[in-house]
Design an enzyme around this catalytic site. Sequence first.
Site, PDB file in Angstrom:
ATOM      1  CG  ASN A  29      -2.985  -0.387   4.588  1.00  0.00           C
ATOM      2  OD1 ASN A  29      -3.268  -1.663   3.809  1.00  0.00           O
ATOM      3  ND2 ASN A  29      -1.725   0.154   3.893  1.00  0.00           N
ATOM      4  CD1 TRP A  30      -6.919  -4.412   7.943  1.00  0.00           C
ATOM      5  CD2 TRP A  30      -7.713  -6.400   7.323  1.00  0.00           C
ATOM      6  NE1 TRP A  30      -7.966  -4.589   8.406  1.00  0.00           N
ATOM      7  CE2 TRP A  30      -8.699  -5.824   8.289  1.00  0.00           C
ATOM      8  CE3 TRP A  30      -8.109  -7.671   6.740  1.00  0.00           C
ATOM      9  CZ2 TRP A  30      -9.722  -6.494   8.715  1.00  0.00           C
ATOM     10  CZ3 TRP A  30      -9.116  -8.378   7.086  1.00  0.00           C
ATOM     11  CH2 TRP A  30     -10.165  -7.719   8.051  1.00  0.00           C
ATOM     12  CE  LYS A  31       0.934  -0.971   5.985  1.00  0.00           C
ATOM     13  NZ  LYS A  31       2.148  -0.575   6.308  1.00  0.00           N
ATOM     14  CG  HIS A 117       1.040   2.574   1.336  1.00  0.00           C
ATOM     15  ND1 HIS A 117       2.188   2.326   1.763  1.00  0.00           N
ATOM     16  CD2 HIS A 117       0.535   2.787   2.687  1.00  0.00           C
ATOM     17  CE1 HIS A 117       2.268   1.983   3.116  1.00  0.00           C
ATOM     18  NE2 HIS A 117       1.244   2.437   3.758  1.00  0.00           N
ATOM     19  CD  GLU A 119       4.000  -0.599   3.277  1.00  0.00           C
ATOM     20  OE1 GLU A 119       3.049  -1.302   3.014  1.00  0.00           O
ATOM     21  OE2 GLU A 119       4.362  -0.195   4.470  1.00  0.00           O
ATOM     22  CD  GLU A 187       0.355   5.619   5.716  1.00  0.00           C
ATOM     23  OE1 GLU A 187      -0.298   5.531   6.772  1.00  0.00           O
ATOM     24  OE2 GLU A 187       0.925   5.174   4.900  1.00  0.00           O
ATOM     25  N   GLY A 193       5.746   1.322  10.657  1.00  0.00           N
ATOM     26  CA  GLY A 193       6.028   0.135  11.182  1.00  0.00           C
ATOM     27  C   GLY A 193       7.425  -0.014  12.074  1.00  0.00           C
ATOM     28  CB  SER A 231       4.399   4.054  14.692  1.00  0.00           C
ATOM     29  OG  SER A 231       5.305   3.284  13.921  1.00  0.00           O
ATOM     30  N   GLY A 252      -1.763   0.950  10.263  1.00  0.00           N
ATOM     31  CA  GLY A 252      -1.460  -0.506   9.570  1.00  0.00           C
ATOM     32  C   GLY A 252      -1.362  -1.471  10.743  1.00  0.00           C
TER      33      GLY A 252
HETATM   34  P1  13P Z   1       1.984   1.156  10.687  1.00  0.00           P
HETATM   35  O1  13P Z   1       0.685   1.630  11.360  1.00  0.00           O
HETATM   36  O2  13P Z   1       2.263  -0.357  10.803  1.00  0.00           O
HETATM   37  O3  13P Z   1       3.016   1.964  11.102  1.00  0.00           O
HETATM   38  O4  13P Z   1       1.542   1.389   9.093  1.00  0.00           O
HETATM   39  C1  13P Z   1       1.077   2.370   8.694  1.00  0.00           C
HETATM   40  C2  13P Z   1       0.811   2.316   7.358  1.00  0.00           C
HETATM   41  O5  13P Z   1       1.479   2.284   6.226  1.00  0.00           O
HETATM   42  C3  13P Z   1      -0.694   2.471   7.034  1.00  0.00           C
HETATM   43  O6  13P Z   1      -0.880   2.622   5.784  1.00  0.00           O
END
Ligand code: 13P
Length: 269
Positions: A29-31, A117, A119, A187, A193, A231, A252
């Site tokens: 997930n490149w966000k 997600h 977020e 998650e 993160g 993470s 992520g």
């Molecule tokens: P991180 O791997 O940066 O913790 O992010 C996880 C995430 O939100 C994947 O969708």
Amino acid sequence: MLRKPEDRASEKGIEIHMANAPRPLVAGNWKMHALGEAGDALARGIVERWQAMGRQDVDVALCPPATLLGRVGRLLEGSGLLLGAQDCHWEAEGAHTGDISAPMLADAGCRVVILGHSERRQSHGETDEEVAAKTRAAHAAGLKAIVCVGESKAARDAGQTATVVETQLAASLPKGVSAANTAIAYEPIWAIGSGRTPDMDEIGAVHARIRTLLANAFGASEAFSVLYGGSVAPANAAEIMTLDEVNGVLVGGASLDAGAFCEIIESCG
Ligand code: 13P
């Protein structure tokens, strides 16, 4: 001491036969990261390493921002890597300025879409009901939905992890869910993160609860991909993947580094 998935599951009165599990799914997930050239370089770096690995036993999806779907999709052609998106609208078309529908994503070459997600739940106020509607829309467009659930730090501290996850899951999955059209990603919000993850026993326990719920609602829970996210890094992916209930990871930050992402892929299986 880790309990076996069979033990965790038998507490809930179901049997899990993980021998029937699908092959692992690793999704990046490149966000909201990467402009065109950086996205091309990242996709190329992953494709090159992936081809050198010669793995046939893992499914891998890259989920760049919507602006890069076309160009990343072209770079993935013929590679066996799947193109994915990070969200979709619940309607196929209409007056929804700024939104993208599931048929549009399929038309752009997507095979999977991340939905619900944390977020998006947090910063866009997405509800479980909306996630269910989006999941239904993804299915109608032939996309595999990766539906995300996970508890906040406060909920975890209050001992509410299982309740939160079960409530989200029950309300976020529409009728018609199957192992072929849906994967679940657990998650924990506080792990995203942060460089912190739950311990292995906790991850295994939550995944077992998710599989129990899937078994009760949709049958054959072992056929589902249930991913862990939060993470995930080269240093912890192999250990997480040793958990029988976990058959994939949603990555992520580490998916923005071709070397790190491919190390994570390598550690699966
Ligand atoms: P991180 O791997 O940066 O913790 O992010 C996880 C995430 O939100 C994947 O969708």
